[in-house]
Design an enzyme around this catalytic site. Structure first.
Site, PDB file in Angstrom:
ATOM      1  CD  GLN A 165      23.253  -4.011  14.044  1.00 47.95           C
ATOM      2  OE1 GLN A 165      23.115  -2.862  13.644  1.00 47.95           O
ATOM      3  NE2 GLN A 165      22.237  -4.797  14.317  1.00 47.95           N
ATOM      4  CB  CYS A 181      18.128  -5.376  17.618  1.00 45.60           C
ATOM      5  SG  CYS A 181      19.860  -5.299  17.141  1.00 45.60           S
ATOM      6  CG  HIS A 197      19.176   0.306  18.770  1.00 43.67           C
ATOM      7  ND1 HIS A 197      18.211  -0.553  19.288  1.00 43.67           N
ATOM      8  CD2 HIS A 197      19.939  -0.468  17.951  1.00 43.67           C
ATOM      9  CE1 HIS A 197      18.406  -1.768  18.800  1.00 43.67           C
ATOM     10  NE2 HIS A 197      19.444  -1.752  17.984  1.00 43.67           N
ATOM     11  CD  GLU A 198      21.367   1.142  14.663  1.00 50.74           C
ATOM     12  OE1 GLU A 198      22.346   0.370  14.637  1.00 50.74           O
ATOM     13  OE2 GLU A 198      20.198   0.739  14.539  1.00 50.74           O
TER      14      GLU A 198
HETATM   15 ZN   LIG Z   1      20.383  -3.197  16.839  1.00 47.40          ZN
END
Ligand SMILES: [Zn+2]
Length: 194
Positions: free
Chosen positions: A48, A92, A134-135
């Site tokens: 990310q 997110c 999620h990660e």
């Molecule tokens: Zn995320």
């Protein structure tokens, strides 16, 4: 360092294991925590922030004062998902403003290396389990909307379309890489891995 927004191709990248933990990695981790707190998040995956490593930082409190709640997960492997899937609301940082209902296992057993280089086994439940699922998805190129069953944000498809349009505008302005530039960068990173 900045948080990449959907549909940046790095969000689909299959992250690579980190081979050594040195000062450079410790500096990256500190910067990721700063950015996560600044963005009011509880977790952040390295891809990310445009880094190709299997590296996650998280703090379920989102509170920079609560250092004892900080976790650094390097090369995580999920060993077991336990319990029925539970629907819960997620956001997110790569999709600012989007809230979705995502089913996740209530309990997760996983292994990861910490910042001291020690392999650890964790069993996490509920919110912590949700964050790590999620990660970990991020590291393997998938995002929460791909698992979502319902949207809290109205017109969720339109919301994604808007993000895509914005991204294409940024590509035109040279603020984001074109697909071929992105692939060249990735090839370069991968060839430089030692
Ligand atoms: Zn995320």
């Amino acid at each position: 360092m900045r948080v990449l927004k959907y549909p940046h191709p790095m969000l689909e990248y299959q992250s690579k294991p980190l081979l050594k933990i040195d000062q450079k990695v410790r500096d990256i981790v500190a910067e990721m925590f700063d950015l996560m707190y600044e963005s009011e998040g509880v977790g952040l995956a390295a891809n990310q922030v445009n880094l190709p490593y299997q590296l996650i930082v998280l703090n379920p409190t989102g509170d920079p004062e609560q250092k004892d709640q900080e976790y650094v997960l390097i090369n995580p492997t999920i060993l077991k998902l336990k319990g029925k899937n539970v629907d819960g609301e997620e956001g997110c940082l790569s999709f600012p403003g989007l809230r979705l209902i995502v089913p996740r296992a209530a309990e997760v057993k996983f292994q990861a290396i910490n910042l001291k280089g020690q392999p650890q086994t964790y069993i996490w439940k509920d919110f912590m389990a949700r964050i790590v699922q999620h990660e970990t998805d991020h590291l393997f190129g998938s995002c929460f909307y791909q698992r979502a069953v319902e949207s809290i944000t109205p017109n969720y498809e339109l919301f994604l379309e808007r993000l895509k349009e914005k991204f294409q505008e940024d590509v035109k302005k040279g603020l984001e890489p074109k697909q071929e530039e992105f692939l060249e960068n990735v090839a370069k990173w991968e060839s430089e891995r030692c």
